[in-house]
Each structure stands twice: as C-alpha cells, then as structure tokens.
Design a protein around this motif. Structure first.
Motif, PDB file in Angstrom:
ATOM      1  N   ILE A  63       0.849  -1.199   0.000  1.00 52.20           N
ATOM      2  CA  ILE A  63       0.000   0.000   0.000  1.00 52.20           C
ATOM      3  C   ILE A  63       0.881   1.245   0.000  1.00 52.20           C
ATOM      4  CG2 ILE A  63      -1.677   1.356   1.310  1.00 52.20           C
ATOM      5  CD1 ILE A  63      -2.881  -1.352   2.260  1.00 52.20           C
ATOM      6  N   VAL A  64       1.939   1.230   0.791  1.00 53.64           N
ATOM      7  CA  VAL A  64       2.871   2.370   0.817  1.00 53.64           C
ATOM      8  C   VAL A  64       3.513   2.530  -0.554  1.00 53.64           C
ATOM      9  CG1 VAL A  64       4.982   3.306   1.828  1.00 53.64           C
ATOM     10  CG2 VAL A  64       3.265   2.225   3.303  1.00 53.64           C
ATOM     11  N   GLU A  65       3.912   1.438  -1.181  1.00 55.60           N
ATOM     12  CA  GLU A  65       4.477   1.526  -2.536  1.00 55.60           C
ATOM     13  C   GLU A  65       3.480   2.230  -3.464  1.00 55.60           C
ATOM     14  OE1 GLU A  65       6.141  -1.281  -6.175  1.00 55.60           O
ATOM     15  OE2 GLU A  65       4.550  -2.049  -4.869  1.00 55.60           O
ATOM     16  N   TRP A  66       2.242   1.799  -3.452  1.00 54.71           N
ATOM     17  CA  TRP A  66       1.191   2.390  -4.289  1.00 54.71           C
ATOM     18  C   TRP A  66       1.017   3.875  -3.978  1.00 54.71           C
ATOM     19  CZ3 TRP A  66      -3.557   4.081  -2.172  1.00 54.71           C
ATOM     20  CH2 TRP A  66      -4.496   4.510  -3.114  1.00 54.71           C
ATOM     21  N   MET A  67       0.965   4.211  -2.693  1.00 56.82           N
ATOM     22  CA  MET A  67       0.810   5.614  -2.304  1.00 56.82           C
ATOM     23  C   MET A  67       1.939   6.469  -2.884  1.00 56.82           C
ATOM     24  SD  MET A  67      -0.379   5.189   1.703  1.00 56.82           S
ATOM     25  CE  MET A  67      -0.216   6.943   2.091  1.00 56.82           C
ATOM     26  N   LEU A  68       3.163   5.968  -2.768  1.00 57.95           N
ATOM     27  CA  LEU A  68       4.314   6.744  -3.241  1.00 57.95           C
ATOM     28  C   LEU A  68       4.362   6.846  -4.760  1.00 57.95           C
ATOM     29  CD1 LEU A  68       7.058   5.498  -0.777  1.00 57.95           C
ATOM     30  CD2 LEU A  68       5.751   7.636  -0.704  1.00 57.95           C
ATOM     31  N   LYS A  69       3.995   5.799  -5.445  1.00 53.92           N
ATOM     32  CA  LYS A  69       4.053   5.823  -6.912  1.00 53.92           C
ATOM     33  C   LYS A  69       2.882   6.580  -7.528  1.00 53.92           C
ATOM     34  CE  LYS A  69       6.776   3.822  -9.170  1.00 53.92           C
ATOM     35  NZ  LYS A  69       8.013   4.291  -9.779  1.00 53.92           N
ATOM     36  N   ALA A  76      12.284  15.200  -5.392  1.00 52.14           N
ATOM     37  CA  ALA A  76      13.501  14.745  -4.711  1.00 52.14           C
ATOM     38  C   ALA A  76      13.220  14.653  -3.214  1.00 52.14           C
ATOM     39  CB  ALA A  76      14.655  15.700  -4.993  1.00 52.14           C
ATOM     40  N   PRO A  77      12.376  13.711  -2.826  1.00 46.44           N
ATOM     41  CA  PRO A  77      11.956  13.665  -1.426  1.00 46.44           C
ATOM     42  C   PRO A  77      13.012  13.093  -0.489  1.00 46.44           C
ATOM     43  CG  PRO A  77      11.016  11.837  -2.618  1.00 46.44           C
ATOM     44  CD  PRO A  77      11.737  12.682  -3.630  1.00 46.44           C
ATOM     45  N   GLY A  78      13.225  13.782   0.619  1.00 45.92           N
ATOM     46  CA  GLY A  78      14.063  13.223   1.668  1.00 45.92           C
ATOM     47  C   GLY A  78      13.302  12.102   2.360  1.00 45.92           C
ATOM     48  N   ARG A  79      14.009  11.099   2.815  1.00 46.63           N
ATOM     49  CA  ARG A  79      13.352   9.954   3.449  1.00 46.63           C
ATOM     50  C   ARG A  79      12.479  10.348   4.642  1.00 46.63           C
ATOM     51  NH1 ARG A  79      15.877   4.814   1.892  1.00 46.63           N
ATOM     52  NH2 ARG A  79      17.218   5.324   0.142  1.00 46.63           N
ATOM     53  N   PRO A  80      12.925  11.231   5.525  1.00 45.58           N
ATOM     54  CA  PRO A  80      12.030  11.637   6.626  1.00 45.58           C
ATOM     55  C   PRO A  80      10.754  12.324   6.116  1.00 45.58           C
ATOM     56  CG  PRO A  80      14.291  12.241   7.124  1.00 45.58           C
ATOM     57  CD  PRO A  80      14.266  11.802   5.685  1.00 45.58           C
ATOM     58  N   THR A  81      10.875  13.099   5.046  1.00 50.90           N
ATOM     59  CA  THR A  81       9.709  13.760   4.460  1.00 50.90           C
ATOM     60  C   THR A  81       8.746  12.725   3.886  1.00 50.90           C
ATOM     61  OG1 THR A  81      11.015  15.714   3.921  1.00 50.90           O
ATOM     62  CG2 THR A  81       8.952  15.412   2.698  1.00 50.90           C
ATOM     63  N   VAL A  82       9.281  11.723   3.215  1.00 51.99           N
ATOM     64  CA  VAL A  82       8.461  10.662   2.638  1.00 51.99           C
ATOM     65  C   VAL A  82       7.706   9.927   3.743  1.00 51.99           C
ATOM     66  CG1 VAL A  82       8.496   8.466   1.389  1.00 51.99           C
ATOM     67  CG2 VAL A  82       9.956  10.346   0.636  1.00 51.99           C
ATOM     68  N   THR A  83       8.408   9.548   4.774  1.00 48.96           N
ATOM     69  CA  THR A  83       7.781   8.803   5.865  1.00 48.96           C
ATOM     70  C   THR A  83       6.694   9.630   6.535  1.00 48.96           C
ATOM     71  OG1 THR A  83       9.820   7.560   6.196  1.00 48.96           O
ATOM     72  CG2 THR A  83       8.228   7.554   8.014  1.00 48.96           C
ATOM     73  N   GLN A  84       6.958  10.891   6.773  1.00 47.93           N
ATOM     74  CA  GLN A  84       5.943  11.741   7.395  1.00 47.93           C
ATOM     75  C   GLN A  84       4.731  11.885   6.485  1.00 47.93           C
ATOM     76  OE1 GLN A  84       6.054  12.894  10.679  1.00 47.93           O
ATOM     77  NE2 GLN A  84       3.895  13.112  10.142  1.00 47.93           N
ATOM     78  N   TRP A  85       4.956  11.996   5.188  1.00 45.41           N
ATOM     79  CA  TRP A  85       3.851  12.091   4.235  1.00 45.41           C
ATOM     80  C   TRP A  85       2.997  10.823   4.281  1.00 45.41           C
ATOM     81  CZ3 TRP A  85       2.122   9.309   0.100  1.00 45.41           C
ATOM     82  CH2 TRP A  85       1.126   9.912  -0.681  1.00 45.41           C
ATOM     83  N   VAL A  86       3.636   9.660   4.342  1.00 46.87           N
ATOM     84  CA  VAL A  86       2.891   8.393   4.430  1.00 46.87           C
ATOM     85  C   VAL A  86       2.023   8.386   5.686  1.00 46.87           C
ATOM     86  CG1 VAL A  86       3.102   5.890   4.749  1.00 46.87           C
ATOM     87  CG2 VAL A  86       4.517   7.057   3.040  1.00 46.87           C
ATOM     88  N   VAL A  87       2.604   8.750   6.808  1.00 45.38           N
ATOM     89  CA  VAL A  87       1.850   8.789   8.073  1.00 45.38           C
ATOM     90  C   VAL A  87       0.673   9.753   7.958  1.00 45.38           C
ATOM     91  CG1 VAL A  87       1.985   9.486  10.506  1.00 45.38           C
ATOM     92  CG2 VAL A  87       3.811   8.095   9.496  1.00 45.38           C
ATOM     93  N   ASP A  88       0.936  10.938   7.424  1.00 44.34           N
ATOM     94  CA  ASP A  88      -0.107  11.972   7.330  1.00 44.34           C
ATOM     95  C   ASP A  88      -1.233  11.599   6.370  1.00 44.34           C
ATOM     96  OD1 ASP A  88       1.399  13.487   9.080  1.00 44.34           O
ATOM     97  OD2 ASP A  88       2.187  14.831   7.529  1.00 44.34           O
ATOM     98  N   ASN A  89      -0.953  10.757   5.378  1.00 40.99           N
ATOM     99  CA  ASN A  89      -1.939  10.450   4.338  1.00 40.99           C
ATOM    100  C   ASN A  89      -2.473   9.022   4.382  1.00 40.99           C
ATOM    101  OD1 ASN A  89      -2.110  12.909   2.409  1.00 40.99           O
ATOM    102  ND2 ASN A  89       0.042  12.714   2.981  1.00 40.99           N
ATOM    103  N   TRP A  90      -2.025   8.228   5.334  1.00 38.71           N
ATOM    104  CA  TRP A  90      -2.429   6.825   5.413  1.00 38.71           C
ATOM    105  C   TRP A  90      -3.945   6.661   5.505  1.00 38.71           C
ATOM    106  CZ3 TRP A  90      -0.484   2.272   4.354  1.00 38.71           C
ATOM    107  CH2 TRP A  90      -1.168   1.147   4.796  1.00 38.71           C
ATOM    108  N   GLU A  91      -4.564   7.337   6.454  1.00 35.76           N
ATOM    109  CA  GLU A  91      -6.011   7.169   6.664  1.00 35.76           C
ATOM    110  C   GLU A  91      -6.821   7.590   5.445  1.00 35.76           C
ATOM    111  OE1 GLU A  91      -7.847   8.400  10.331  1.00 35.76           O
ATOM    112  OE2 GLU A  91      -5.934   8.110  11.390  1.00 35.76           O
TER     113      GLU A  91
END
Length: 99
Positions: A63-69, A76-91
């Motif tokens: 699901i995270v792969e799908w969200m990111l793609k 050029a996302p930094g890894r901490p930015t990517v992770t925070q985006w996943v958390v913020d947009n998961w629901e």
C-alpha cells in the motif's frame, strides 16, 4: 519480518545502479528516496515499521508503494519527508488501494 521481495513489487523499476549510488550502503549514503530505483524502494519499504516499532504486513508495505508511486508528487523527497507524508496520508489514501 515479512520483507518484500523484488518479485512482490507492483511497479516497474530501474534495477541498474546509478553512478555514485551504492545499493549496499543506500540507507547510509542516500538522504533522498528515488522512487524509480528498485533497490532504493525495496530497502525503504522493508525498513518501515509501525509507530510502536512493530513489524508491518507485506500488504501494508505494498500500500505504501502504491501511495508513493501514484500520489506522492515531490521530485527529490528526503526519506524523513516521505515517511511523514505516508503517516499523514495513510487514513485518507489506504482505503482506496486497488490491490
């Protein structure tokens, strides 16, 4: 840990190591996440854990792969930015996963 394998990924990736990249050191030497390079995505997805440190299911990683793609638009996302985006947009996004 139920780690993803290359064959589990749902998107096409470049698996050739770019000049200056070292897939054996990617966690240490790459601040940003290239969503087009398979080894970077695989290591990133397999490195994710729940907030309490618990392991994630393979489906959650997909699901995270799908969200990111499909939904993450930074170039050029930094890894901490990517992770925070996943958390913020998961629901909001995860219920719409087509897989």
């Amino acid at each position: 840990m139920p780690a993803l394998k290359r064959s589990d990924l749902r998107y096409s990736y470049n698996w050739k190591v770019s000049e200056g990249d070292n897939p054996k050191l990617i966690a240490q030497d790459a601040h940003h996440l290239s969503r087009n390079e398979g080894y970077e995505m695989l290591l990133y997805l397999n490195g994710l854990t729940a907030q309490n440190g618990a392991d994630l299911a393979v489906k959650t990683r997909l699901i995270v792969e799908w969200m990111l793609k499909e939904h993450f638009k930074s170039t050029a996302p930094g890894r901490p930015t990517v992770t925070q985006w996943v958390v913020d947009n998961w629901e909001r996004l995860s219920p719409h996963y087509p897989g």
